[in-house]
Write a protein that holds these residues in place. Structure first.
Motif, PDB file in Angstrom:
ATOM      1  N   MET A   1       0.856  -1.177   0.000  1.00 22.28           N
ATOM      2  CA  MET A   1       0.000   0.000   0.000  1.00 22.28           C
ATOM      3  C   MET A   1       0.900   1.237   0.000  1.00 22.28           C
ATOM      4  SD  MET A   1      -3.132  -1.533   0.483  1.00 22.28           S
ATOM      5  CE  MET A   1      -3.934   0.006   0.431  1.00 22.28           C
ATOM      6  N   PRO A   2       0.585   2.208  -0.824  1.00 22.67           N
ATOM      7  CA  PRO A   2       1.442   3.387  -0.909  1.00 22.67           C
ATOM      8  C   PRO A   2       1.237   4.338   0.258  1.00 22.67           C
ATOM      9  CG  PRO A   2      -0.374   3.568  -2.458  1.00 22.67           C
ATOM     10  CD  PRO A   2      -0.498   2.235  -1.793  1.00 22.67           C
ATOM     11  N   GLY A   3       2.064   4.233   1.263  1.00 25.85           N
ATOM     12  CA  GLY A   3       2.043   5.168   2.380  1.00 25.85           C
ATOM     13  C   GLY A   3       0.871   4.978   3.315  1.00 25.85           C
ATOM     14  N   PRO A   4       0.913   5.673   4.441  1.00 21.96           N
ATOM     15  CA  PRO A   4      -0.180   5.580   5.417  1.00 21.96           C
ATOM     16  C   PRO A   4      -1.414   6.342   4.917  1.00 21.96           C
ATOM     17  CG  PRO A   4       1.443   7.177   6.138  1.00 21.96           C
ATOM     18  CD  PRO A   4       1.991   6.539   4.887  1.00 21.96           C
ATOM     19  N   HIS A   5      -2.560   5.881   5.322  1.00 18.87           N
ATOM     20  CA  HIS A   5      -3.807   6.543   4.936  1.00 18.87           C
ATOM     21  C   HIS A   5      -4.175   7.539   6.025  1.00 18.87           C
ATOM     22  CE1 HIS A   5      -4.493   4.127   1.416  1.00 18.87           C
ATOM     23  NE2 HIS A   5      -4.019   3.110   2.112  1.00 18.87           N
ATOM     24  N   VAL A   6      -3.988   8.806   5.714  1.00 21.65           N
ATOM     25  CA  VAL A   6      -4.171   9.885   6.681  1.00 21.65           C
ATOM     26  C   VAL A   6      -5.656  10.166   6.868  1.00 21.65           C
ATOM     27  CG1 VAL A   6      -3.675  12.305   7.174  1.00 21.65           C
ATOM     28  CG2 VAL A   6      -1.954  10.882   6.063  1.00 21.65           C
ATOM     29  N   ILE A   7      -6.062  10.240   8.125  1.00 26.18           N
ATOM     30  CA  ILE A   7      -7.444  10.608   8.436  1.00 26.18           C
ATOM     31  C   ILE A   7      -7.557  12.135   8.430  1.00 26.18           C
ATOM     32  CG2 ILE A   7      -9.255  10.543  10.175  1.00 26.18           C
ATOM     33  CD1 ILE A   7      -8.157   7.828  11.016  1.00 26.18           C
ATOM     34  N   ARG A   8      -6.794  12.772   9.288  1.00 26.84           N
ATOM     35  CA  ARG A   8      -6.740  14.234   9.304  1.00 26.84           C
ATOM     36  C   ARG A   8      -5.524  14.647  10.104  1.00 26.84           C
ATOM     37  NH1 ARG A   8     -10.479  16.365  12.578  1.00 26.84           N
ATOM     38  NH2 ARG A   8     -12.019  14.948  11.766  1.00 26.84           N
ATOM     39  N   GLY A   9      -4.805  15.640   9.609  1.00 27.95           N
ATOM     40  CA  GLY A   9      -3.618  16.123  10.306  1.00 27.95           C
ATOM     41  C   GLY A   9      -2.545  15.059  10.343  1.00 27.95           C
ATOM     42  N   SER A  10      -2.052  14.758  11.522  1.00 23.39           N
ATOM     43  CA  SER A  10      -0.995  13.758  11.663  1.00 23.39           C
ATOM     44  C   SER A  10      -1.545  12.385  12.064  1.00 23.39           C
ATOM     45  CB  SER A  10       0.021  14.222  12.713  1.00 23.39           C
ATOM     46  OG  SER A  10      -0.618  14.325  13.971  1.00 23.39           O
ATOM     47  N   VAL A  11      -2.860  12.251  12.149  1.00 28.94           N
ATOM     48  CA  VAL A  11      -3.476  10.988  12.544  1.00 28.94           C
ATOM     49  C   VAL A  11      -3.733  10.141  11.299  1.00 28.94           C
ATOM     50  CG1 VAL A  11      -5.452   9.922  13.683  1.00 28.94           C
ATOM     51  CG2 VAL A  11      -4.574  12.086  14.518  1.00 28.94           C
ATOM     52  N   SER A  12      -3.248   8.913  11.327  1.00 20.82           N
ATOM     53  CA  SER A  12      -3.449   8.023  10.182  1.00 20.82           C
ATOM     54  C   SER A  12      -3.886   6.640  10.664  1.00 20.82           C
ATOM     55  CB  SER A  12      -2.165   7.914   9.367  1.00 20.82           C
ATOM     56  OG  SER A  12      -1.136   7.375  10.163  1.00 20.82           O
ATOM     57  N   LEU A  13      -4.355   5.828   9.715  1.00 19.47           N
ATOM     58  CA  LEU A  13      -4.783   4.471  10.036  1.00 19.47           C
ATOM     59  C   LEU A  13      -3.563   3.593  10.283  1.00 19.47           C
ATOM     60  CD1 LEU A  13      -7.521   3.868   7.325  1.00 19.47           C
ATOM     61  CD2 LEU A  13      -7.877   4.094   9.766  1.00 19.47           C
ATOM     62  N   PRO A  14      -3.453   2.955  11.444  1.00 19.90           N
ATOM     63  CA  PRO A  14      -2.314   2.062  11.696  1.00 19.90           C
ATOM     64  C   PRO A  14      -2.499   0.751  10.929  1.00 19.90           C
ATOM     65  CG  PRO A  14      -3.762   2.116  13.586  1.00 19.90           C
ATOM     66  CD  PRO A  14      -4.315   3.098  12.608  1.00 19.90           C
ATOM     67  N   GLU A  15      -1.506   0.396  10.152  1.00 25.66           N
ATOM     68  CA  GLU A  15      -1.583  -0.816   9.323  1.00 25.66           C
ATOM     69  C   GLU A  15      -1.779  -2.072  10.174  1.00 25.66           C
ATOM     70  OE1 GLU A  15      -2.084  -2.612   5.860  1.00 25.66           O
ATOM     71  OE2 GLU A  15      -1.568  -0.495   5.939  1.00 25.66           O
ATOM     72  N   ALA A  16      -1.239  -2.089  11.380  1.00 28.39           N
ATOM     73  CA  ALA A  16      -1.337  -3.268  12.252  1.00 28.39           C
ATOM     74  C   ALA A  16      -2.772  -3.520  12.724  1.00 28.39           C
ATOM     75  CB  ALA A  16      -0.421  -3.094  13.458  1.00 28.39           C
ATOM     76  N   GLU A  17      -3.612  -2.481  12.755  1.00 27.70           N
ATOM     77  CA  GLU A  17      -4.977  -2.633  13.252  1.00 27.70           C
ATOM     78  C   GLU A  17      -5.992  -2.895  12.138  1.00 27.70           C
ATOM     79  OE1 GLU A  17      -6.274   0.331  16.020  1.00 27.70           O
ATOM     80  OE2 GLU A  17      -4.315   0.445  16.972  1.00 27.70           O
ATOM     81  N   LEU A  18      -5.539  -2.917  10.894  1.00 29.43           N
ATOM     82  CA  LEU A  18      -6.436  -3.174   9.767  1.00 29.43           C
ATOM     83  C   LEU A  18      -6.529  -4.680   9.541  1.00 29.43           C
ATOM     84  CD1 LEU A  18      -5.257  -0.433   7.260  1.00 29.43           C
ATOM     85  CD2 LEU A  18      -7.142  -0.337   8.870  1.00 29.43           C
ATOM     86  N   MET A  19      -7.754  -5.180   9.399  1.00 30.24           N
ATOM     87  CA  MET A  19      -7.975  -6.608   9.152  1.00 30.24           C
ATOM     88  C   MET A  19      -8.530  -6.757   7.738  1.00 30.24           C
ATOM     89  SD  MET A  19      -9.737  -7.425  12.812  1.00 30.24           S
ATOM     90  CE  MET A  19     -10.510  -5.813  12.924  1.00 30.24           C
ATOM     91  N   TRP A  20      -7.807  -7.486   6.902  1.00 27.98           N
ATOM     92  CA  TRP A  20      -8.173  -7.655   5.500  1.00 27.98           C
ATOM     93  C   TRP A  20      -8.795  -9.031   5.290  1.00 27.98           C
ATOM     94  CZ3 TRP A  20      -7.466  -3.459   2.426  1.00 27.98           C
ATOM     95  CH2 TRP A  20      -6.573  -2.493   2.874  1.00 27.98           C
ATOM     96  N   ARG A  21      -9.793  -9.087   4.416  1.00 28.92           N
ATOM     97  CA  ARG A  21     -10.368 -10.356   4.008  1.00 28.92           C
ATOM     98  C   ARG A  21     -10.640 -10.280   2.514  1.00 28.92           C
ATOM     99  NH1 ARG A  21     -15.925 -12.211   6.337  1.00 28.92           N
ATOM    100  NH2 ARG A  21     -16.576 -12.421   4.204  1.00 28.92           N
ATOM    101  N   PHE A  22     -10.355 -11.350   1.806  1.00 26.03           N
ATOM    102  CA  PHE A  22     -10.496 -11.350   0.356  1.00 26.03           C
ATOM    103  C   PHE A  22     -11.458 -12.455  -0.051  1.00 26.03           C
ATOM    104  CE2 PHE A  22      -6.209 -10.131   1.599  1.00 26.03           C
ATOM    105  CZ  PHE A  22      -6.211  -8.821   1.162  1.00 26.03           C
ATOM    106  N   SER A  23     -12.262 -12.162  -1.080  1.00 24.13           N
ATOM    107  CA  SER A  23     -13.195 -13.166  -1.576  1.00 24.13           C
ATOM    108  C   SER A  23     -13.411 -12.956  -3.068  1.00 24.13           C
ATOM    109  CB  SER A  23     -14.524 -13.083  -0.823  1.00 24.13           C
ATOM    110  OG  SER A  23     -15.093 -11.808  -0.999  1.00 24.13           O
ATOM    111  N   ARG A  24     -14.095 -13.885  -3.679  1.00 25.02           N
ATOM    112  CA  ARG A  24     -14.356 -13.768  -5.108  1.00 25.02           C
ATOM    113  C   ARG A  24     -15.390 -12.687  -5.347  1.00 25.02           C
ATOM    114  NH1 ARG A  24     -13.861 -19.978  -6.494  1.00 25.02           N
ATOM    115  NH2 ARG A  24     -11.607 -20.030  -6.254  1.00 25.02           N
ATOM    116  N   SER A  25     -15.156 -11.942  -6.390  1.00 24.49           N
ATOM    117  CA  SER A  25     -15.981 -10.773  -6.659  1.00 24.49           C
ATOM    118  C   SER A  25     -16.852 -11.006  -7.871  1.00 24.49           C
ATOM    119  CB  SER A  25     -15.065  -9.573  -6.899  1.00 24.49           C
ATOM    120  OG  SER A  25     -15.805  -8.486  -7.374  1.00 24.49           O
ATOM    121  N   SER A  26     -18.083 -10.551  -7.807  1.00 17.19           N
ATOM    122  CA  SER A  26     -18.869 -10.468  -9.027  1.00 17.19           C
ATOM    123  C   SER A  26     -18.497  -9.139  -9.659  1.00 17.19           C
ATOM    124  CB  SER A  26     -20.356 -10.499  -8.694  1.00 17.19           C
ATOM    125  OG  SER A  26     -20.683  -9.375  -7.919  1.00 17.19           O
TER     126      SER A  26
END
Length: 142
Positions: A1-26
């Motif tokens: 992923m290109p860089g941290p995803h900034v919410i506002r100011g210096s606060v961004s989404l921590p990659e360690a707290e993101l839970m990803w799930r993948f499935s087949r897409s229509s």
């Protein structure tokens, strides 16, 4: 992923707290859809995160209460054929959703007062219009 995803100011989404799930897409992809897991579901535990300031966290929990399941917010993306682009889309959606939910409330509008002179002029013109219309009646034409 290109860089941290900034919410506002210096606060961004921590990659360690993101839970990803993948499935087949229509959707787009033809036969490729049947063999690849391109749909992305991104989950973020809003209730137990320490990444957001306490005020923002309380505001987000209140505003997103209808979308939360046990304090976890979920975002799906299946717009693109590529899992990578769907990951970027989901992370961007989550960041913008949290930015909107943590925004401070707008300032309360102070009602403006109508100046006394304007109100008096309006009443004076209203009275003149009333006199003019009353003068049009044929009562006094004897």
């Amino acid at each position: 992923m290109p860089g941290p995803h900034v919410i506002r100011g210096s606060v961004s989404l921590p990659e360690a707290e993101l839970m990803w799930r993948f499935s087949r897409s229509s959707g787009p992809g033809g036969q490729h859809v049947n063999t690849s897991d391109s749909q992305v579901e991104l989950r973020f535990d809003l209730a137990s995160t320490e990444a957001l300031p306490a005020v923002w966290k309380a505001r987000a929990l209140d505003r997103l209460s209808a979308r939360l399941v046990d304090g976890v917010i979920s975002v799906r993306a299946s717009d693109h054929r590529s899992q990578w682009r769907n990951r970027e889309t989901a992370a961007t959606r989550l960041a913008s959703l949290l930015a909107e939910a943590t925004a401070p409330p707008p300032k309360q509008r102070r009602p403006t007062r109508i100046p006394r002179g304007i109100n008096e002029r309006r009443l004076r013109e209203k009275k003149q219009r009333s006199e003019r219309k009353r003068g049009r009646s044929g009562r006094d034409w004897g």
